[in-house]
Design a protein around this motif. Structure first.
Motif, short mmCIF file in Angstrom:
data_model
loop_
_atom_site.label_atom_id
_atom_site.label_comp_id
_atom_site.label_asym_id
_atom_site.label_seq_id
_atom_site.Cartn_x
_atom_site.Cartn_y
_atom_site.Cartn_z
N LEU A 150 -2.57 -38.46 -1.51
CA LEU A 150 -2.12 -40.14 -1.98
C LEU A 150 -3.43 -41.13 -1.74
N LEU A 151 -3.49 -41.01 -0.35
CA LEU A 151 -4.41 -42.25 0.18
C LEU A 151 -6.04 -42.07 -0.79
N TYR A 152 -6.38 -41.49 -0.63
CA TYR A 152 -7.72 -40.82 -1.98
C TYR A 152 -7.70 -40.85 -2.72
N LYS A 153 -6.11 -40.57 -3.49
CA LYS A 153 -6.86 -40.92 -5.05
C LYS A 153 -6.78 -42.82 -4.96
N ALA A 184 -7.67 -44.77 -2.40
CA ALA A 184 -9.17 -46.05 -2.78
C ALA A 184 -10.22 -45.02 -3.75
N HIS A 185 -9.79 -43.71 -4.20
CA HIS A 185 -10.50 -43.59 -5.31
C HIS A 185 -10.64 -45.29 -6.54
N GLN A 186 -8.89 -44.83 -6.73
CA GLN A 186 -8.97 -46.61 -7.76
C GLN A 186 -9.45 -47.51 -7.67
N SER A 246 -13.81 -38.22 3.29
CA SER A 246 -14.21 -38.79 3.50
C SER A 246 -14.23 -40.71 2.83
N GLU A 247 -14.18 -40.66 1.73
CA GLU A 247 -13.64 -41.76 1.02
C GLU A 247 -12.35 -42.89 1.55
#
Length: 151
Positions: A87-90, A92-94, A118-119
């Motif tokens: 969820l945090l990756y999603k 951060a990616h947005q 890593s993002e």
């Protein structure tokens, strides 16, 4: 002192629930706005297990030993940390956050570190090894501020 700037995301989590907050001010006078939460229903291992632990025949006559059963409760805790890292990756990616502070028990922090992309890790400005999921927001603000000032 810029670790808790305006817009910094704060995630307070344990192995079964997470609280997402955004700082509306700065470190001098933190004001956390709750933006969301996640919770996992994770009953005890006994409630999740279907059967008694298995048994196996030993080499001796009429001897049997118990086998360890899967600990479903612990597996669910690890799965929650993995789902949280996804969820945090999603997010951060947005581009929903530039700075992230994670407040979690040392064990959960360890699992999150192993699972996070890593993002996400590149946006972490602080990790606070405490379990604060059942604390009121005002108390979380004070504890986070004190921990960042001491660092």
């Amino acid at each position: 002192m810029a670790k808790l700037a305006k817009g910094t995301w704060i995630v307070v989590t344990d192995s079964e629930k997470a609280l997402f907050m955004r700082n509306l001010t700065d470190l001098q006078d933190p004001n956390f706005e709750v933006t969301g939460s996640e919770e996992q229903d994770n009953p005890s291992d006994r409630e999740q297990s279907a059967n008694r632990p298995g048994r196996k025949q030993d080499s001796g006559v009429q001897q049997r030993s118990a086998m360890d059963d899967t600990d479903w409760h612990e597996l669910a805790k690890d799965r929650f940390a993995k789902d949280l890292s996804d969820l945090l990756y999603k997010e951060a990616h947005q581009g929903h956050f530039d700075k992230l502070i994670i407040v979690a028990s040392p064990q959960v922090l360890g699992v999150l570190r192993d699972e996070m992309h890593s993002e996400v890790t590149s946006k972490i400005v602080a990790e606070i090894p405490k379990t604060l999921t059942n604390h009121p927001v005002g108390e979380i603000e004070k504890i986070v501020k004190d921990a960042l000032e001491a660092a």
